[in-house]
Structures are given as structure tokens and as C-alpha cells.
Design a protein around this motif. Sequence first.
Motif, PDB file in Angstrom:
ATOM      1  N   GLY A 164       0.781  -1.225   0.000  1.00  0.00           N
ATOM      2  CA  GLY A 164       0.000   0.000   0.000  1.00  0.00           C
ATOM      3  C   GLY A 164       0.813   1.275   0.000  1.00  0.00           C
ATOM      4  N   ASN A 178      -6.061   7.916  -6.109  1.00  0.00           N
ATOM      5  CA  ASN A 178      -6.381   6.593  -5.567  1.00  0.00           C
ATOM      6  C   ASN A 178      -7.817   6.555  -5.075  1.00  0.00           C
ATOM      7  N   TYR A 197      -6.366  -2.011 -10.513  1.00  0.00           N
ATOM      8  CA  TYR A 197      -7.275  -2.526  -9.489  1.00  0.00           C
ATOM      9  C   TYR A 197      -6.491  -3.360  -8.480  1.00  0.00           C
ATOM     10  N   TYR A 253     -14.272  -3.690  -7.426  1.00  0.00           N
ATOM     11  CA  TYR A 253     -14.552  -2.372  -7.976  1.00  0.00           C
ATOM     12  C   TYR A 253     -15.953  -2.349  -8.587  1.00  0.00           C
ATOM     13  N   GLU A 277     -15.924  -1.030  -0.796  1.00  0.00           N
ATOM     14  CA  GLU A 277     -14.683  -1.636  -0.330  1.00  0.00           C
ATOM     15  C   GLU A 277     -13.832  -1.950  -1.547  1.00  0.00           C
ATOM     16  N   GLU A 278     -13.082  -0.959  -2.000  1.00  0.00           N
ATOM     17  CA  GLU A 278     -12.294  -1.118  -3.208  1.00  0.00           C
ATOM     18  C   GLU A 278     -11.048  -0.253  -3.115  1.00  0.00           C
ATOM     19  N   SER A 279      -9.981  -0.704  -3.745  1.00  0.00           N
ATOM     20  CA  SER A 279      -8.759   0.084  -3.824  1.00  0.00           C
ATOM     21  C   SER A 279      -8.245   0.029  -5.257  1.00  0.00           C
ATOM     22  N   HIS A 300      -9.830  12.658  -5.493  1.00  0.00           N
ATOM     23  CA  HIS A 300      -9.059  11.494  -5.066  1.00  0.00           C
ATOM     24  C   HIS A 300      -7.581  11.616  -5.441  1.00  0.00           C
ATOM     25  N   LEU A 326     -10.279   4.526  -2.708  1.00  0.00           N
ATOM     26  CA  LEU A 326     -10.055   3.688  -1.538  1.00  0.00           C
ATOM     27  C   LEU A 326     -11.365   3.378  -0.825  1.00  0.00           C
ATOM     28  N   ILE A 357      -1.476   4.194   1.520  1.00  0.00           N
ATOM     29  CA  ILE A 357      -2.875   4.504   1.224  1.00  0.00           C
ATOM     30  C   ILE A 357      -3.761   4.419   2.466  1.00  0.00           C
ATOM     31  N   ASP A 358      -3.323   3.690   3.500  1.00  0.00           N
ATOM     32  CA  ASP A 358      -4.107   3.646   4.737  1.00  0.00           C
ATOM     33  C   ASP A 358      -4.129   5.001   5.438  1.00  0.00           C
TER      34      ASP A 358
END
Length: 393
Positions: free
Chosen positions: A145, A282, A312, A317, A356-358, A270, A284, A253-254
Amino acid sequence: MAYYRSVGEVPRQRHTQHRDPDGRLYREELMGEEGFSSDSSLLYHRGVPSAILASEVWELPEQRTVPNHPLKPRHLRLHDLETGRDAVTDRRLVLGNHDVRIAYVVTGTAPSAYYRNAIGDECVFVEIGSGVVETVFGVVPYRSGDYVVVPRATTHRWVPAEASRLYAIEANSHVAPPKRYLSRYGQLLEHAPYCERDLHGPSDPLLVEGTEVPVLVKHRTSAGIVGTAMTYATHPFDVVGWDGCLYPYTLNIDDYMPITGKVHQPPPVHQVFEGHNFVVCNFLPRKVDYHPLAIPVPYFHSNVDSDEVMFYVAGDYEARKGSGIELGSISLHPGGHAHGPQPSAIEASLGAEAFEESAVMVDTFAPLELGEGGLAVEDEGYAWTWAADDSDR
């Protein structure tokens, strides 16, 4: 960079004598951007940083690209891409233009070659894995991440603790936080989705001794991108201290705080970084639109001035369900073509409270071409998936 750091031993005033305990003079090196007119750092070497013993051709991996012609959206399955295990020499070029190149590699656990990109900054996203990046400034740990931002011409090598999947965004320019996030003096502002606490640079000098050290240098000529292997008389990591505002760092990214709204928010909210003629965003895990009639997935849109690349990383997604997109996929949606969610994904998203996607997005303002790595793992059927999905009709 947005703020000053001092690491190791530096003299009280710049450009003054700095000696070791035996009275030997350290060699001061200014590493600066834009011809003494932008961010810089001063490094203090035990040896002579310009002393080389040999300079030979380094044959780069294939750098040629082919146009996206005939024009169509593309889907590239990066997890199907076979690479060697060196984090530097075994990168495979996926997409590129004159401003930025995107490459991918799955490392082993052996250290990479010593490396310096003299073309531009590198912003390497760690899809998964951990280890350290050893640099002339010191050690930068990385984990899943992380964005690892390495300034142009920084000598470094990757030392993975485990196999690491690296998504390398190589610029022909510098990579920095968006200007709208910064005060006129360079501090990250309150409305920015991250702050200086979230940026992690070296904390101690690395101080490695050695002689006849090979360093691979990627650079430019009138013929394009080329490579040179330089052999240095002393180890580049012989720096006893440095200070300034230019250095490698990570952002995970957290630690990024997504911005949400009453209705669907466009990609600029974003954004995480910018370079010349491209941006990095990103997407998130986040709460989504709270208008009672909101449609959480994106509307159809034509990026008339840019190409959009989405990588992805995690989750599911929402907008691409039913398209064949999966973890490790890249979608390329070119300027000149309207794109958006799968029709069935629109109704399916109604009433959603969170995604819930990154994913990591790169938008470029010049057309992207396909590298050999991208062509090797293309899903030939992707362009027709909107027509095949008729569940809304």
C-alpha cells in the motif's frame, strides 16, 4: 517536498568546512532541481561523488511502444505478466508516452542492482510486499500500500524482505503533492487528504563502504531513453549526513483520507500526486454518496483531454462488475471515447452506503501507447463488454 529534514552530521552553516575526526574534509554535494531554483538537499560524502572508473552501455529492457490504434478501451491482466525478479532490471513496460511510463515487476528477495533514474522522479506503488529501499539519503522501509517516491537521480536499490509486486510510475518530470493542497510556502493545507506526518523519509545515514561499485543509470539522448552502467570509485552510500527538502519518502494509502460528498465526486478529489502532464489518484474504501437519489457509481464520461489508467488493487470495484476486471487488472480508457460503469452495475449500486475497493489511477494529458508488457497480457474482448451487458435494457 513540503518540509525540511536533517539527517546525520552536517556543519552549522552550508558550504563551509566539514571534517571527520581525523581532520579529513567531507565532500559536499548539492542535489537540486530546476537549476538551483527549486527543492534541494546538501549531502556530505566521505569519497568523491563524481569519481567514476568505467562507463559502459546498459541494454535496457524493451522500451518501444505502439499506438492505441484503432482506438479502443483496453484491459490488461498484470497478474498474468511474467517478469524476472530484479526490482529494477526486470520491469516490463506496460504503457507509456513522452511524459510518463508505467511498468510492472514481481520481485524475488535478492537486492536489485544499484540504480539511478536521471530522466525523472519515480513513484512506485507497492501492490503487495515489504522490504527497504536503500538510498544515498538512507534507508526507506516499504510495505503493501505504499507509494515510494524517489527523486530524479537518487542512487538507490530495492531490498525486498519478501516477493513484492511493484507498479512503477516513471515520470519525465518531478512528482509532488498537487499544488492546490499546498500553502504558498509549501505546507500541506487542512483540506489536503494527507499531511506531513504521513510522509516517511530516511531517519539515519546508511554509510556503506566499498570500491568499484556499479550503478545502472537510465537517461536520455536525442535517440530516446538509454542506459549506462557506471562504475564508481567509492560507494555512493558513503554519506555521513544531509539536510534539505529533497529526499525519497513513502506515503501509505491507509493514511490517505478519502473525500466524499452528497452525490458522486469526480476523480480530482481522489488525487494524491501530480507530475508534468499527468496526475495520480487513488480510490479507496469509503462511505459513498448520501443524497437519497444518489447513483454511487460514476456517470458515463468522455475524458476529452486525457487517457485514464486504472489499476485494481483490492476489493471489488463496483463500476466494473461484469466486465472481466479483477484484482491485478489495468483498464485503459482513452481520450476520444466515452466510458463508464457496466450498465448492470448502475442499478446494483443503488442504496450502497460504502465501497470496499482500492485502485490507483493515472490520468495523462497525452495519448498513452502500449508497451510489450501490456500487449502480452491484453484481454481482447474487453472493448465490447458494454454492448454485451444489456441487463438495463
